[in-house]
Design a protein around this motif. Structure first.
Motif, PDB file in Angstrom:
ATOM      1  N   PRO A 196       0.812  -1.229   0.000  1.00 12.18           N
ATOM      2  CA  PRO A 196       0.000   0.000   0.000  1.00 12.18           C
ATOM      3  C   PRO A 196       0.841   1.273   0.000  1.00 12.18           C
ATOM      4  CG  PRO A 196      -0.817  -1.560   1.626  1.00 12.18           C
ATOM      5  CD  PRO A 196       0.519  -2.076   1.173  1.00 12.18           C
ATOM      6  N   LEU A 197       2.008   1.236   0.626  1.00 12.08           N
ATOM      7  CA  LEU A 197       2.864   2.423   0.671  1.00 12.08           C
ATOM      8  C   LEU A 197       3.362   2.810  -0.709  1.00 12.08           C
ATOM      9  CD1 LEU A 197       5.066   1.847   3.860  1.00 12.08           C
ATOM     10  CD2 LEU A 197       3.357   3.646   3.520  1.00 12.08           C
ATOM     11  N   GLY A 198       3.669   1.813  -1.531  1.00 12.87           N
ATOM     12  CA  GLY A 198       4.261   2.100  -2.829  1.00 12.87           C
ATOM     13  C   GLY A 198       3.370   1.854  -4.016  1.00 12.87           C
ATOM     14  N   ALA A 199       2.078   1.517  -3.776  1.00 17.28           N
ATOM     15  CA  ALA A 199       1.171   1.229  -4.882  1.00 17.28           C
ATOM     16  C   ALA A 199       1.018   2.460  -5.773  1.00 17.28           C
ATOM     17  CB  ALA A 199      -0.190   0.801  -4.344  1.00 17.28           C
ATOM     18  N   PRO A 200       0.899   2.257  -7.081  1.00 15.51           N
ATOM     19  CA  PRO A 200       0.745   0.982  -7.786  1.00 15.51           C
ATOM     20  C   PRO A 200       2.055   0.292  -8.163  1.00 15.51           C
ATOM     21  CG  PRO A 200       0.513   2.769  -9.342  1.00 15.51           C
ATOM     22  CD  PRO A 200       0.707   3.412  -7.993  1.00 15.51           C
ATOM     23  N   TRP A 201       3.195   0.982  -7.941  1.00 11.43           N
ATOM     24  CA  TRP A 201       4.485   0.417  -8.347  1.00 11.43           C
ATOM     25  C   TRP A 201       4.773  -0.913  -7.651  1.00 11.43           C
ATOM     26  CZ3 TRP A 201       6.324   2.877 -12.417  1.00 11.43           C
ATOM     27  CH2 TRP A 201       6.040   4.240 -12.591  1.00 11.43           C
ATOM     28  N   THR A 202       4.355  -1.033  -6.389  1.00  9.48           N
ATOM     29  CA  THR A 202       4.670  -2.229  -5.604  1.00  9.48           C
ATOM     30  C   THR A 202       3.621  -3.332  -5.722  1.00  9.48           C
ATOM     31  OG1 THR A 202       3.639  -1.128  -3.703  1.00  9.48           O
ATOM     32  CG2 THR A 202       6.043  -0.991  -3.881  1.00  9.48           C
ATOM     33  N   LEU A 208      -5.511  -7.972  -3.679  1.00  9.87           N
ATOM     34  CA  LEU A 208      -5.924  -7.453  -4.979  1.00  9.87           C
ATOM     35  C   LEU A 208      -7.348  -6.896  -5.078  1.00  9.87           C
ATOM     36  CD1 LEU A 208      -4.284  -9.824  -7.611  1.00  9.87           C
ATOM     37  CD2 LEU A 208      -3.759  -7.440  -7.131  1.00  9.87           C
ATOM     38  N   PRO A 209      -8.373  -7.527  -4.477  1.00 13.24           N
ATOM     39  CA  PRO A 209      -9.738  -7.039  -4.724  1.00 13.24           C
ATOM     40  C   PRO A 209      -9.923  -5.544  -4.524  1.00 13.24           C
ATOM     41  CG  PRO A 209      -9.841  -9.136  -3.610  1.00 13.24           C
ATOM     42  CD  PRO A 209      -8.387  -8.748  -3.651  1.00 13.24           C
ATOM     43  N   TRP A 210      -9.393  -4.988  -3.441  1.00  7.77           N
ATOM     44  CA  TRP A 210      -9.589  -3.562  -3.202  1.00  7.77           C
ATOM     45  C   TRP A 210      -8.884  -2.730  -4.264  1.00  7.77           C
ATOM     46  CZ3 TRP A 210      -6.720   0.850  -1.946  1.00  7.77           C
ATOM     47  CH2 TRP A 210      -7.486   1.941  -1.533  1.00  7.77           C
ATOM     48  N   PHE A 211      -7.665  -3.112  -4.618  1.00  6.08           N
ATOM     49  CA  PHE A 211      -6.911  -2.351  -5.614  1.00  6.08           C
ATOM     50  C   PHE A 211      -7.517  -2.488  -7.012  1.00  6.08           C
ATOM     51  CE2 PHE A 211      -3.554  -2.571  -2.373  1.00  6.08           C
ATOM     52  CZ  PHE A 211      -3.106  -1.259  -2.411  1.00  6.08           C
ATOM     53  N   LEU A 212      -8.142  -3.626  -7.309  1.00  6.93           N
ATOM     54  CA  LEU A 212      -8.714  -3.844  -8.635  1.00  6.93           C
ATOM     55  C   LEU A 212      -9.746  -2.787  -8.999  1.00  6.93           C
ATOM     56  CD1 LEU A 212      -9.151  -7.739  -8.739  1.00  6.93           C
ATOM     57  CD2 LEU A 212      -7.588  -6.362 -10.112  1.00  6.93           C
ATOM     58  N   THR A 213     -10.474  -2.291  -8.008  1.00  9.32           N
ATOM     59  CA  THR A 213     -11.521  -1.310  -8.276  1.00  9.32           C
ATOM     60  C   THR A 213     -11.087   0.123  -7.961  1.00  9.32           C
ATOM     61  OG1 THR A 213     -12.441  -1.656  -6.040  1.00  9.32           O
ATOM     62  CG2 THR A 213     -13.348  -2.992  -7.832  1.00  9.32           C
ATOM     63  N   LYS A 214      -9.878   0.309  -7.462  1.00  6.05           N
ATOM     64  CA  LYS A 214      -9.441   1.648  -7.062  1.00  6.05           C
ATOM     65  C   LYS A 214      -8.383   2.253  -7.983  1.00  6.05           C
ATOM     66  CE  LYS A 214     -12.139   1.723  -3.498  1.00  6.05           C
ATOM     67  NZ  LYS A 214     -12.815   0.452  -3.766  1.00  6.05           N
ATOM     68  N   ASN A 219      -6.915   7.440   6.338  1.00  4.28           N
ATOM     69  CA  ASN A 219      -5.937   8.106   5.491  1.00  4.28           C
ATOM     70  C   ASN A 219      -6.196   7.762   4.042  1.00  4.28           C
ATOM     71  OD1 ASN A 219      -4.406   5.620   4.770  1.00  4.28           O
ATOM     72  ND2 ASN A 219      -3.961   5.626   6.949  1.00  4.28           N
ATOM     73  N   LYS A 220      -5.514   8.429   3.147  1.00  4.39           N
ATOM     74  CA  LYS A 220      -5.828   8.267   1.746  1.00  4.39           C
ATOM     75  C   LYS A 220      -5.436   6.898   1.207  1.00  4.39           C
ATOM     76  CE  LYS A 220      -1.709  10.945   0.542  1.00  4.39           C
ATOM     77  NZ  LYS A 220      -1.235  12.132  -0.194  1.00  4.39           N
ATOM     78  N   LYS A 221      -4.651   6.136   1.956  1.00  2.20           N
ATOM     79  CA  LYS A 221      -4.294   4.796   1.480  1.00  2.20           C
ATOM     80  C   LYS A 221      -5.351   3.783   1.880  1.00  2.20           C
ATOM     81  CE  LYS A 221       0.684   5.234   1.047  1.00  2.20           C
ATOM     82  NZ  LYS A 221       0.796   6.648   1.313  1.00  2.20           N
ATOM     83  N   GLN A 222      -6.242   4.136   2.826  1.00  2.00           N
ATOM     84  CA  GLN A 222      -7.254   3.201   3.261  1.00  2.00           C
ATOM     85  C   GLN A 222      -8.475   3.218   2.364  1.00  2.00           C
ATOM     86  OE1 GLN A 222      -8.590   3.657   7.260  1.00  2.00           O
ATOM     87  NE2 GLN A 222      -7.011   2.387   8.067  1.00  2.00           N
ATOM     88  N   GLY A 223      -8.947   4.395   2.029  1.00  2.00           N
ATOM     89  CA  GLY A 223     -10.252   4.436   1.381  1.00  2.00           C
ATOM     90  C   GLY A 223     -10.323   5.157   0.061  1.00  2.00           C
ATOM     91  N   SER A 224      -9.320   5.836  -0.361  1.00  2.00           N
ATOM     92  CA  SER A 224      -9.428   6.588  -1.590  1.00  2.00           C
ATOM     93  C   SER A 224      -8.569   5.980  -2.686  1.00  2.00           C
ATOM     94  CB  SER A 224      -9.008   8.055  -1.345  1.00  2.00           C
ATOM     95  OG  SER A 224      -7.716   8.097  -0.814  1.00  2.00           O
ATOM     96  N   PRO A 225      -8.857   6.301  -3.933  1.00  2.00           N
ATOM     97  CA  PRO A 225      -8.140   5.683  -5.049  1.00  2.00           C
ATOM     98  C   PRO A 225      -6.640   5.911  -4.983  1.00  2.00           C
ATOM     99  CG  PRO A 225     -10.108   6.828  -5.816  1.00  2.00           C
ATOM    100  CD  PRO A 225      -9.930   7.189  -4.374  1.00  2.00           C
ATOM    101  N   VAL A 226      -5.910   4.949  -5.482  1.00  2.00           N
ATOM    102  CA  VAL A 226      -4.461   5.048  -5.561  1.00  2.00           C
ATOM    103  C   VAL A 226      -4.103   5.279  -7.013  1.00  2.00           C
ATOM    104  CG1 VAL A 226      -2.290   3.862  -5.169  1.00  2.00           C
ATOM    105  CG2 VAL A 226      -4.206   3.482  -3.620  1.00  2.00           C
ATOM    106  N   SER A 227      -3.358   6.332  -7.293  1.00  2.00           N
ATOM    107  CA  SER A 227      -3.019   6.640  -8.688  1.00  2.00           C
ATOM    108  C   SER A 227      -1.646   6.101  -9.038  1.00  2.00           C
ATOM    109  CB  SER A 227      -3.064   8.137  -8.912  1.00  2.00           C
ATOM    110  OG  SER A 227      -2.162   8.784  -8.065  1.00  2.00           O
TER     111      SER A 227
END
Length: 299
Positions: A94-100, A115-121, A291-299
């Motif tokens: 989560p710290l380095g997403a999406p690179w990590t 993956l499920p959470w990141f798949l939709t974010k 925080n923004k890594k918990q609930g908001s999209p990761v760019s």
């Protein structure tokens, strides 16, 4: 340090031009051995020390002093002792997403949870970054060992072996009915994965999915480290003592995920307002601030 020793020896095999699957009992994906190659450059005790320091740094960066509850909880402490990578991946990705995000290739059973959470974010740019790194990682793996996929599959002990170590809700199905446990694990894991796609927060998704995580082990709950508090710390050790300290056949450590759900979603609703300011109850209600890594999209 049994698991870390396996990973380090697998990395050593790569450095010496040998397949890591020549190492007895190593059955992880080739990217796992490849990830440990930098540590393979050091003597094993030094490499293990570096590994622990990296994990402690990540735990502090994500949780600060609240991470002490997680650090001394059984799943995290045991995972660090054996040298498992669940905590490391759960904190770093989560710290380095999406690179990590491609690091999920290191441990497929963890990918099922992450993956499920990141798949939709992730947005389009995020997916391009993740795919770019992932393809580069796979290309490097195949360049080093073109036959690693077949070797990896041949080294797998089978789902029944993994099911014996279940520490998620599947632990409730008696080990004497392993056939039923395997079938239910497959069905419920698919349904839970789909449900995880619709969770609004990473915390909600990960905690829910950890309850139904297939191929879990007694250290698997360490992926929830950033939300472990004093209640989960106590429960983890109560489970160990109640299970007689048997670390080989799974434990009902799904109580950690259940406790987080109870503490965050139920306890605040049933606890009288006059008690919320008391020290004991404020500790029980303590949780990682949104925080923004918990609930908001990761760019």
């Amino acid at each position: 340090m049994y698991d870390f020793d396996l990973f380090w020896c697998a990395a050593q095999a790569i450095l010496h031009g040998v397949s890591p699957y020549t190492i007895w009992d190593f059955n992880g994906p080739f990217p796992l051995a490849l990830l440990f190659v930098p540590l393979g450059l050091f003597p094993m005790p030094v490499a293990y020390g570096i590994f622990i320091v990296i994990n402690l740094f990540l735990l502090w960066k994500v949780c600060h002093w609240k991470g002490l509850w997680a650090l001394f909880s059984f799943p995290v402490a045991f995972g660090l002792f054996t040298g498992q990578v669940d905590l490391f991946l759960a904190l770093l990705i989560p710290l380095g997403a999406p690179w990590t995000l491609p690091l999920v290739m290191v441990k497929p059973q963890l990918a099922w949870l992450v993956l499920p959470w990141f798949l939709t974010k992730l947005d389009r740019k995020g997916w391009i970054k993740a795919f770019g790194v992932g393809i580069a990682f796979l290309i490097l793996s195949f360049l080093v060992n073109p036959a690693w996929v077949s070797e990896w599959l041949a080294a797998q002990p089978g789902i029944t072996f993994y099911s014996r170590h279940a520490s998620s809700l599947y632990w409730l199905i008696p080990a004497s009915r392993m056939d039923i446990r395997v079938v239910i694990t497959i069905i419920f894991s698919i349904v839970a994965f789909i449900a995880g796609l619709f969770m609004k927060t990473r915390r909600g998704s990960w905690v829910f999915l950890q309850l139904f995580q297939p191929l879990s082990n007694i250290y698997s709950a360490s992926v929830l480290a950033e939300w472990i508090g004093p209640l989960e710390f106590l429960l983890s050790w109560l489970v160990v003592f109640a299970s007689g300290g048997d670390v080989h056949n799974g434990m009902p450590l799904f109580v950690i995920a259940l406790s987080i759900l109870f503490r965050i979603h139920i306890l605040p609703r049933i606890l009288p307002d006059r008690l919320r300011g008391k020290l004991l109850f404020s500790l029980l209600l303590e949780q990682t601030p949104p925080n923004k890594k918990q609930g908001s999209p990761v760019s």
